[in-house]
Design an enzyme around this catalytic site. Structure first.
Site, PDB file in Angstrom:
ATOM      1  N   CYS A   1      -3.639   0.866   7.062  1.00 50.70           N
ATOM      2  CA  CYS A   1      -4.000   0.368   8.393  1.00 50.70           C
ATOM      3  C   CYS A   1      -4.454   1.507   9.292  1.00 50.70           C
ATOM      4  CB  CYS A   1      -2.819  -0.363   9.013  1.00 50.70           C
ATOM      5  SG  CYS A   1      -1.297   0.598   9.015  1.00 50.70           S
TER       6      CYS A   1
ATOM      7  N   ASN B   1       0.807  -1.232   0.000  1.00 52.39           N
ATOM      8  CA  ASN B   1       0.000   0.000   0.000  1.00 52.39           C
ATOM      9  C   ASN B   1       0.835   1.275   0.000  1.00 52.39           C
ATOM     10  OD1 ASN B   1       0.761  -0.650   2.624  1.00 52.39           O
ATOM     11  ND2 ASN B   1      -1.120   0.102   3.560  1.00 52.39           N
TER      12      ASN B   1
ATOM     13  N   GLU C   1       4.403  -3.791  12.717  1.00 55.92           N
ATOM     14  CA  GLU C   1       3.345  -2.802  12.516  1.00 55.92           C
ATOM     15  C   GLU C   1       2.238  -3.531  11.779  1.00 55.92           C
ATOM     16  OE1 GLU C   1       0.712  -0.707  11.285  1.00 55.92           O
ATOM     17  OE2 GLU C   1       2.073  -0.092   9.686  1.00 55.92           O
TER      18      GLU C   1
ATOM     19  N   GLU D   1       7.862   2.783  14.874  1.00 54.97           N
ATOM     20  CA  GLU D   1       8.634   3.261  13.727  1.00 54.97           C
ATOM     21  C   GLU D   1       8.550   4.780  13.708  1.00 54.97           C
ATOM     22  OE1 GLU D   1       8.718  -0.149  10.425  1.00 54.97           O
ATOM     23  OE2 GLU D   1       6.795   0.890  10.508  1.00 54.97           O
TER      24      GLU D   1
END
Length: 485
Positions: free
Chosen positions: A292, A159, A258, A466
């Site tokens: 997400c 994505n 993640e 992150e």
């Protein structure tokens, strides 16, 4: 659009190992499609076990020198990478559009965001601060420092073909680590295109290796069982993340995960509705909802639900759908047929359970994996889209009247990545934010991603962070030395 439409000097389709292009140990290749036309953009080499071993050998050799360099020396290379990528943003944006499908404006936003990780971690590379203190009981000195953890295996989704890679590569290099990155099979071209730029920036041969492959599970599992690998960083679904954690356990690797999300967006009765709708458009439609962080469950106070729904419907219906290479297009295609069909199934299920279609709601016929911006009102709590990520341009609206109730509904999920709150009462809004079991909250904002902020979630949404200072520490080990003088 075809390969000839890409403005790079060359479209790279082989593996990048030890600072050069390789066709791969076998003859296997796979096609990358343009989601807007369903035409083949390129045939890309599919890495095998022998290629992974070659990449590990190269990474091991390159890391010895890189880890020994001063933080400033590593910083300057990363800074140069930011400068070079920033100068070529239109080229990267176009390639992102061609292989991912997102509209040009969205692709340019991703390219800019991706480049910024190099600048941020160029600055963080010199800030792996340690400490010296006195042990209260013994009187010895406690000396703490951070050291490169080792070779990192990076697995990225489709994505964000550029940003999910740079968000991992930049902190790993800043920390002193070598990396092997496995990009998604749907979108490997952007990451391959980045490699000559990193070479030009001064990244040593072997420090960053790219292994596109159709044998993802087999390839990654092999690398995670090599004793030279010490970190695994993954962005993707929670289901795949669980499998990687099982593999990582055998070598007790340091994981950075993640994973999935199911983001609630809450609009209180005192919210500025223009601000709330604009924020919803960002939270829902950034990257066409294929994120997400996308707002998945929209809870609107009953007193303002009608007005909010009307304004959101007007904004969604005004978006132009088409090939993202057309600068007038707002919404491109979804990445593949499976994603489009899943979105269509979510809408059909919600409607069958009583939801009302305010706009959109029907897949677009013809070539390309298109689905129109869609608003659903009166979505029942048992609709499938409430429990699962939609990953598409569908805004699913529910109503509420009680603050405690909506907090409970927002938290009623195994995920805990991000939530959004819109309210004119700042004190109340902060109280709600603190009670939401999420790693990130957008307060009167529909965008939370920032290279300077620690990105990550709670519960089944992952481990570690992150971005921010924490992003570099994911690739470092803490060493404590006890001394007396």
């Amino acid at each position: 659009m075809t390969k000839a439409d890409i403005r790079f000097d060359a479209l790279h389709t082989d593996l990048w190992i030890d600072g050069g292009w390789r066709p791969g140990a076998g003859s296997a290749r796979f096609d990358v499609l343009n989601p807007a036309t369903e035409e083949v953009l390129a045939s890309v080499a599919s890495a095998e076990i022998a290629d992974a071993d070659a990449a590990l050998d190269a990474a091991e050799a390159a890391m010895k020198d890189w880890a020994a360099r001063t933080p400033r020396a590593r910083s300057e290379v990363l800074r140069r990478a930011w400068e070079l990528m920033t100068a070529r943003l239109p080229d990267f944006a176009r390639l992102i559009t061609l292989e991912n499908g997102k509209a040009g404006t969205d692709a340019m936003g991703e390219a800019t965001y991706a480049a910024e990780f190099f600048r941020w971690f160029a600055e963080e590379a010199v800030r792996a601060d340690g400490m010296i203190t006195h042990a209260p009981a013994s009187g010895a000195r406690i000396m703490v420092q951070h050291k490169p953890a080792g070779i990192a295996v990076l697995v990225t989704p489709w994505n964000y073909p550029a940003a999910m890679g740079t968000r991992k590569i930049a902190p790993a290099l800043a920390a002193g680590c070598a990396v092997i990155i496995k990009p998604a099979s749907e979108t490997p071209l952007t990451m391959l295109a980045l490699m000559p730029l990193l070479e030009e920036a001064g990244v040593p041969a072997g420090l960053v290796n790219v292994l596109p492959s159709r044998q993802t599970g087999k390839l990654v599992d092999h690398m995670l069982h090599d004793p030279r690998v010490r970190v695994v960083s993954f962005t993707g679904s929670t289901g795949v993340g669980r499998k990687l954690l099982h593999s990582a356990a055998d070598q007790v690797l340091k994981p950075a995960m993640e994973l999935g999300g199911n983001a609630p967006l809450i609009v209180f009765e005192d919210a500025d509705l223009d601000e709330a709708v604009a924020g919803t458009m960002l939270a829902k439609m950034r990257n066409l909802g294929e994120a997400c962080t996308a707002a998945n469950r929209i809870y609107v106070h009953k007193d303002v639900a009608e007005a909010y729904t009307a304004r959101l419907t007007a904004a969604m219906a005004a978006l132009k759908v088409g090939d993202g290479t057309d600068p007038s297009v707002d919404v491109g295609p979804l990445v593949n047929a499976d994603t489009r069909d899943k979105v269509a199934a979510f809408v059909a299920d919600a409607v069958a359970r009583g939801a009302t279609v305010e706009c959109g709601g029907e897949a677009i016929a013809g070539k390309g994996f298109y689905y129109p911006p869609t608003v659903l009102s009166n979505v029942p709590a048992d609709a499938e889209c409430v429990a699962d990520e939609i990953f598409g341009p569908v805004a699913a609206i529910q109503t509420f009247t009680d603050q405690q109730d909506v907090i409970a509904r927002a938290n009623d999920t195994e995920y805990g990545l991000v939530a959004y709150v819109f309210s004119g009462d700042f004190k109340r809004a902060l109280q709600v934010c603190e009670r939401l079991d999420y790693g990130m909250v957008g307060l009167n904002r529909g965008l939370v991603s920032d290279p300077a902020a620690p990105f990550g979630g709670t519960k089944q949404s992952g481990l570690g962070r992150e971005g921010g200072h924490e992003g570099m520490l994911e690739f470092m080990e803490t060493q404590y030395i006890s001394a007396s003088w």
